[in-house]
Scaffold this active site. Sequence first.
Site, PDB file in Angstrom:
ATOM      1  N   HIS A   1       0.838  -1.203   0.000  1.00 16.74           N
ATOM      2  CA  HIS A   1       0.000   0.000   0.000  1.00 16.74           C
ATOM      3  C   HIS A   1       0.867   1.246   0.000  1.00 16.74           C
ATOM      4  CE1 HIS A   1       0.238   1.435   4.247  1.00 16.74           C
ATOM      5  NE2 HIS A   1       0.286   0.162   4.603  1.00 16.74           N
TER       6      HIS A   1
ATOM      7  N   GLU B   1      -4.971   2.174   2.570  1.00 19.15           N
ATOM      8  CA  GLU B   1      -4.926   1.063   3.522  1.00 19.15           C
ATOM      9  C   GLU B   1      -5.081   1.546   4.948  1.00 19.15           C
ATOM     10  OE1 GLU B   1      -2.996  -1.720   6.398  1.00 19.15           O
ATOM     11  OE2 GLU B   1      -2.467   0.345   5.892  1.00 19.15           O
ATOM     12  N   GLU B   2      -4.511   2.703   5.250  1.00 16.39           N
ATOM     13  CA  GLU B   2      -4.451   3.188   6.629  1.00 16.39           C
ATOM     14  C   GLU B   2      -5.819   3.552   7.203  1.00 16.39           C
ATOM     15  OE1 GLU B   2      -2.003   2.937   8.503  1.00 16.39           O
ATOM     16  OE2 GLU B   2      -0.185   2.910   7.277  1.00 16.39           O
TER      17      GLU B   2
ATOM     18  N   HIS C   1       4.595   4.013  12.835  1.00 18.85           N
ATOM     19  CA  HIS C   1       3.783   5.229  12.913  1.00 18.85           C
ATOM     20  C   HIS C   1       4.488   6.352  13.680  1.00 18.85           C
ATOM     21  CE1 HIS C   1      -0.400   3.557  11.633  1.00 18.85           C
ATOM     22  NE2 HIS C   1       0.585   3.073  10.898  1.00 18.85           N
TER      23      HIS C   1
END
Length: 356
Positions: free
Chosen positions: A65, A211-212, A321
């Site tokens: 992604h 995707e996130e 992240h």
Amino acid sequence: MDKKSRTFLEKYLNNSSPTGFESSGQKIWLEYVQPYIDTYFTDTYGTVVGVVNPEADYKVVIEAHADEISWFVNYITDEGYIYVRRNGGSDHQIAPSKRVNIYTDKGIVKGVFGWPAIHVRNERNEESPTLKNIFVDIGCQSKKEVENMGVHVGCVMTFDDELIDLNERFLVGRALDNRIGGFMIAEVARRLKEGKNKLPFGLYIVNAVQEEVGLRGAEMIAKKIKPNVAIVTDVCHETTAPMYNKIESGLQKAGNGPVLTYGPAVHNNLLREIIEIAEKNDIPFQRAAASRATGTDTDAFAYSNEGVASALISLPLKYMHTTVETAHKDDVENVIKLIFQLLLKLKAGQDFRYLK
């Protein structure tokens, strides 16, 4: 990694590609992969698919992604300070003192996540960073001044950070989750082409968006491609650093190879074949277990179109992240090798059903 690969990696990772705003990164990716594919197509929301052997009936996907976590401008105070909301799983605790790029129709506006000095905070009743108190300062003193710079509610922003090497072994930066995956599948396409390897099936090299925020890009493109097999690459948590709970998260160590996940969405027959290929080619690998969903685009492909034989090959990543996501270069190389060798082994028409 040769000079051409490294130049692409730096350009691709240093570019911003927030969820829902991936197009600039997708252009960089497509420009690199285009010499190694026969054709390509895109969908409405920006997923890019490079295709080798588009005429083939049997279709194999390798996927990553393209989007990264980010922030939205949510509220601008009369004094010119900006409050935010998440776009994906952005971490409010690391925000204070970080620099940001805000994307506007007038270009990039620089800003910082401000935070009170330690001298003026009451240690007995000190506030931790939350979405309610973190704020961005772009050097303005009124809401009107902010808006005159092109910043408005809905503008997206990313942390301002670039790729570096750490002790020659590691790659460090923001958005390795998961543009490093896009890099790896592009390298697979390059090696197939430069090695003049002929595949007996159609290969669909998918760089998916969104995707996130719930695997949305993969859901859309899986319905369009209707593949027979899907190999998804993403990152997983490297758990040897302090503060990780191995009893809950398992043991995944940077430098020990790709991580192969067991779980309902992962097809066991396909997974066994991947393990056999890794062992035959002396590619180190690790194992992990997912109790329900893998939390990756594997789930979107596996449960699409009446079921697709799917597997997940993950890259161990430290500090996910954050702006210092950290991956071992050996693991990157071994993910590429494993996917490459798997594609050489797969057969057109290969039937992975449990019961026949």
